[in-house]
Design an enzyme around this catalytic site. Structure first.
Site, PDB file in Angstrom:
ATOM      1  N   SER A 137       0.854  -1.187   0.000  1.00 44.02           N
ATOM      2  CA  SER A 137       0.000   0.000   0.000  1.00 44.02           C
ATOM      3  C   SER A 137       0.886   1.231   0.000  1.00 44.02           C
ATOM      4  O   SER A 137       2.086   1.159   0.291  1.00 44.02           O
ATOM      5  CB  SER A 137      -0.875   0.003   1.264  1.00 44.02           C
ATOM      6  OG  SER A 137      -1.495   1.246   1.480  1.00 44.02           O
TER       7      SER A 137
ATOM      8  N   TYR B 247      -1.804  -0.777  10.645  1.00 43.18           N
ATOM      9  CA  TYR B 247      -1.947  -1.057   9.216  1.00 43.18           C
ATOM     10  C   TYR B 247      -0.635  -0.778   8.486  1.00 43.18           C
ATOM     11  O   TYR B 247      -0.183  -1.588   7.665  1.00 43.18           O
ATOM     12  CB  TYR B 247      -3.069  -0.202   8.633  1.00 43.18           C
ATOM     13  CG  TYR B 247      -3.327  -0.421   7.157  1.00 43.18           C
ATOM     14  CD1 TYR B 247      -3.980  -1.558   6.713  1.00 43.18           C
ATOM     15  CD2 TYR B 247      -2.916   0.522   6.214  1.00 43.18           C
ATOM     16  CE1 TYR B 247      -4.228  -1.759   5.360  1.00 43.18           C
ATOM     17  CE2 TYR B 247      -3.166   0.330   4.869  1.00 43.18           C
ATOM     18  CZ  TYR B 247      -3.816  -0.810   4.440  1.00 43.18           C
ATOM     19  OH  TYR B 247      -4.048  -1.014   3.093  1.00 43.18           O
TER      20      TYR B 247
ATOM     21  N   ALA C 181       2.301  -0.879   9.707  1.00 38.64           N
ATOM     22  CA  ALA C 181       3.256  -1.922  10.100  1.00 38.64           C
ATOM     23  C   ALA C 181       3.089  -3.167   9.239  1.00 38.64           C
ATOM     24  O   ALA C 181       4.080  -3.755   8.781  1.00 38.64           O
ATOM     25  CB  ALA C 181       3.077  -2.267  11.576  1.00 38.64           C
TER      26      ALA C 181
ATOM     27  N   LYS D 242       1.810  -3.336   6.209  1.00 37.98           N
ATOM     28  CA  LYS D 242       2.117  -3.081   4.804  1.00 37.98           C
ATOM     29  C   LYS D 242       3.604  -2.814   4.576  1.00 37.98           C
ATOM     30  O   LYS D 242       4.158  -3.197   3.542  1.00 37.98           O
ATOM     31  CB  LYS D 242       1.259  -1.923   4.284  1.00 37.98           C
ATOM     32  CG  LYS D 242      -0.233  -2.279   4.210  1.00 37.98           C
ATOM     33  CD  LYS D 242      -0.483  -3.525   3.358  1.00 37.98           C
ATOM     34  CE  LYS D 242      -1.938  -3.853   3.199  1.00 37.98           C
ATOM     35  NZ  LYS D 242      -2.165  -5.036   2.312  1.00 37.98           N
TER      36      LYS D 242
ATOM     37  N   ILE E 275      -7.725   4.036  -3.772  1.00 37.97           N
ATOM     38  CA  ILE E 275      -8.474   3.299  -4.795  1.00 37.97           C
ATOM     39  C   ILE E 275      -9.949   3.250  -4.410  1.00 37.97           C
ATOM     40  O   ILE E 275     -10.298   3.060  -3.240  1.00 37.97           O
ATOM     41  CB  ILE E 275      -7.916   1.867  -4.940  1.00 37.97           C
ATOM     42  CG1 ILE E 275      -6.402   1.887  -5.195  1.00 37.97           C
ATOM     43  CG2 ILE E 275      -8.649   1.129  -6.051  1.00 37.97           C
ATOM     44  CD1 ILE E 275      -5.969   2.630  -6.447  1.00 37.97           C
TER      45      ILE E 275
END
Length: 247
Positions: free
Chosen positions: A139, A152, A154, A156, A185
């Site tokens: 991401s 999150y 961490a 990715k 997105i």
């Protein structure tokens, strides 16, 4: 650009919606045979119905190493090989200050976003041959830090590091590992989309192209990374973000 994926077999996790579903539709339209999985069985059936041709599906939680192993073995039993694996399953974050997060939130994020990719990758390696490849989903949050998204981020960042390490480990076997790093997105689970019109406008203001990306645009990049056109790409992180400044 189009590719001919006739006689090629791809496995996709998180195939029930968003980028996973769009990639399933893309690869099936190019002639590929697919093994699709997701924890959401109802939406997984919908994905399959939208694909070109008939494909193998199984609904389970990729946090389970035994279920991942069974899925890999069942795919090999059915198709005889796996040419590409798209580790797409993941949970989008909720904006939460770290002190307000819970053990349950940590486990949910880590088990799906990171452990699931590990489980599938470990189970698949013994069956892969030279010329096969992985595309793992990180991401923009796996490249740049964002406040209130620490857990999150961490997971990715970990996907990026994991993938680059696996590229070095598997490269000598002729197996490539690359990373897709989407920006903002337009998917049903995007927190900005969930927030409504104002949330979408806030995200769009951060993108130089002035709009959110589509799942289909991500799927186009995945197809390229699986193609012979990307045959010398290994350990690469491909950003699909429309020109987004880091936080």
């Amino acid at each position: 650009m189009t590719y001919d994926f006739q006689d090629r077999v791809f496995l996709i996790t998180g195939a029930a919606s968003g980028i996973g579903r769009a990639t399933a539709l893309k690869l099936s339209s190019l002639g590929a045979s697919l093994a699709l999985c997701d924890i959401n069985s109802t939406s997984l059936v919908t994905t399959t119905s939208l694909c070109t041709g008939s494909h193998f599906t199984h609904s389970f939680d990729i946090a389970s190493s035994s279920e991942c192993t069974h899925f890999i073995k069942d795919t090999i039993s059915l198709y005889g090989k796996i040419d590409g694996i798209f580790n797409c399953a993941g949970i989008n974050p909720t904006s939460i200050p770290l002190e307000d997060t819970t053990d349950e939130y940590w486990d949910m994020m880590v088990n799906t976003n990171l452990k699931g990719t590990y489980n599938i990758t470990r189970a698949a390696i013994p069956f892969l041959k030279s010329g096969s490849s992985f595309v793992n989903v990180s991401s923009i949050c796996g490249l740049h830090p964002f406040p209130t998204f620490a857990i999150y981020c961490a997971t990715k960042y970990a996907i990026t590091g994991f993938s680059k390490s696996m590229a070095l480990e598997l490269g000598p076997k002729g197996i490539r590992v690359n990373v897709l790093a989407p920006g903002f997105i337009d998917t049903p689970t995007n927190s900005g989309v969930i927030a409504g019109e104002e949330g979408v406008k806030s995200l769009e203001a951060k993108v130089s192209l002035g709009r959110l990306g589509s799942a289909e645009e991500c799927a186009d990049v995945v197809a390229f990374l699986f193609s012979d056109g990307a045959r010398y790409m290994n350990g690469s992180v491909v950003e699909v973000n429309g020109g987004t400044a880091e936080s």
